[in-house]
Design a protein around this motif. Sequence first.
Motif, PDB file in Angstrom:
ATOM      1  N   LEU A   1       0.817  -1.212   0.000  1.00 60.73           N
ATOM      2  CA  LEU A   1       0.000   0.000   0.000  1.00 60.73           C
ATOM      3  C   LEU A   1       0.853   1.265   0.000  1.00 60.73           C
ATOM      4  CD1 LEU A   1      -2.853   1.097   0.028  1.00 60.73           C
ATOM      5  CD2 LEU A   1      -2.795   1.014   2.524  1.00 60.73           C
ATOM      6  N   VAL A   2       1.944   1.253   0.740  1.00 57.54           N
ATOM      7  CA  VAL A   2       2.828   2.426   0.795  1.00 57.54           C
ATOM      8  C   VAL A   2       3.449   2.686  -0.575  1.00 57.54           C
ATOM      9  CG1 VAL A   2       4.937   3.355   1.828  1.00 57.54           C
ATOM     10  CG2 VAL A   2       3.309   2.085   3.243  1.00 57.54           C
ATOM     11  N   ILE A   3       3.886   1.623  -1.245  1.00 54.78           N
ATOM     12  CA  ILE A   3       4.478   1.765  -2.575  1.00 54.78           C
ATOM     13  C   ILE A   3       3.445   2.306  -3.555  1.00 54.78           C
ATOM     14  CG2 ILE A   3       5.455   0.494  -4.530  1.00 54.78           C
ATOM     15  CD1 ILE A   3       6.782  -1.359  -2.460  1.00 54.78           C
ATOM     16  N   LYS A   4       2.231   1.797  -3.471  1.00 51.12           N
ATOM     17  CA  LYS A   4       1.169   2.242  -4.369  1.00 51.12           C
ATOM     18  C   LYS A   4       0.851   3.723  -4.146  1.00 51.12           C
ATOM     19  CE  LYS A   4      -3.566   1.339  -5.714  1.00 51.12           C
ATOM     20  NZ  LYS A   4      -4.785   0.605  -5.433  1.00 51.12           N
ATOM     21  N   GLU A   5       0.710   4.122  -2.891  1.00 51.75           N
ATOM     22  CA  GLU A   5       0.418   5.523  -2.586  1.00 51.75           C
ATOM     23  C   GLU A   5       1.564   6.430  -3.033  1.00 51.75           C
ATOM     24  OE1 GLU A   5      -0.420   5.648   1.586  1.00 51.75           O
ATOM     25  OE2 GLU A   5      -2.416   4.773   1.340  1.00 51.75           O
ATOM     26  N   ASN A   6       2.795   5.965  -2.847  1.00 51.19           N
ATOM     27  CA  ASN A   6       3.967   6.725  -3.254  1.00 51.19           C
ATOM     28  C   ASN A   6       3.976   6.917  -4.771  1.00 51.19           C
ATOM     29  OD1 ASN A   6       6.305   8.118  -2.835  1.00 51.19           O
ATOM     30  ND2 ASN A   6       7.522   6.344  -2.279  1.00 51.19           N
ATOM     31  N   ARG A   7       3.676   5.856  -5.498  1.00 49.14           N
ATOM     32  CA  ARG A   7       3.655   5.942  -6.963  1.00 49.14           C
ATOM     33  C   ARG A   7       2.542   6.888  -7.429  1.00 49.14           C
ATOM     34  NH1 ARG A   7       6.224   2.311  -9.131  1.00 49.14           N
ATOM     35  NH2 ARG A   7       5.362   0.517  -8.075  1.00 49.14           N
ATOM     36  N   GLU A   8       1.384   6.803  -6.792  1.00 45.20           N
ATOM     37  CA  GLU A   8       0.284   7.700  -7.161  1.00 45.20           C
ATOM     38  C   GLU A   8       0.640   9.156  -6.870  1.00 45.20           C
ATOM     39  OE1 GLU A   8      -3.052   6.131  -5.014  1.00 45.20           O
ATOM     40  OE2 GLU A   8      -3.329   4.471  -6.421  1.00 45.20           O
ATOM     41  N   ARG A   9       1.321   9.375  -5.765  1.00 45.77           N
ATOM     42  CA  ARG A   9       1.741  10.734  -5.414  1.00 45.77           C
ATOM     43  C   ARG A   9       2.771  11.250  -6.416  1.00 45.77           C
ATOM     44  NH1 ARG A   9       5.117  12.445  -0.157  1.00 45.77           N
ATOM     45  NH2 ARG A   9       5.195  14.655  -0.592  1.00 45.77           N
ATOM     46  N   ARG A  10       3.688  10.377  -6.826  1.00 41.21           N
ATOM     47  CA  ARG A  10       4.676  10.767  -7.835  1.00 41.21           C
ATOM     48  C   ARG A  10       4.004  11.139  -9.154  1.00 41.21           C
ATOM     49  NH1 ARG A  10      10.122   8.985  -6.780  1.00 41.21           N
ATOM     50  NH2 ARG A  10      10.177   7.867  -4.818  1.00 41.21           N
ATOM     51  N   LEU A  11       3.022  10.331  -9.545  1.00 35.84           N
ATOM     52  CA  LEU A  11       2.285  10.612 -10.781  1.00 35.84           C
ATOM     53  C   LEU A  11       1.581  11.956 -10.673  1.00 35.84           C
ATOM     54  CD1 LEU A  11       1.035   9.975 -13.525  1.00 35.84           C
ATOM     55  CD2 LEU A  11      -0.695   8.610 -12.336  1.00 35.84           C
TER      56      LEU A  11
END
Length: 157
Positions: A134-144
């Motif tokens: 979940l942390v990786i997913k949220e991080n990737r979404e934030r980067r996008l």
Amino acid sequence: MATGHSQKCCEELVAAGAIDTLLRLIQTVSRSIPDQEVLKHALSTLRNLARYPHLLQVLIQSRGSVQIIVLELLRNKNEGYFVASELLRKVCSTRTGVEAILKSPALLKRLYGLVVDHKRKGIYEKRNHRAPNLVIKENRERRLKEAAEIVKLITSA
């Protein structure tokens, strides 16, 4: 830390040539953990300097500054990504900053590529049956979101 609290301190640093020194430092650090901490602090100092419009103009007019910031955004995977992103948003909030990026179509193309890459990774995660961390997913979404916002600032100017 002082640059986060005092405009006078920021002005003194810029007058002493801190922007060029920090930009050179950013270009010379390695990818080691201690150097990444130095990089994060150098970017944070530039971000603090950029809070003041007259100092932001000095940063934008510094030779190679916009290119260095964009390249750090593209290559950084850690917290430095978000600091560079915030700094680049400040640069793109001015007409001269947008013009500096538009002068280099290669930089703009790489920013578009960053957005496309983050979107592609998000689609891959959705198709993959295993749920990502979940942390990786949220991080990737934030980067996008950060990258898309920067591209939007550039294209809407």
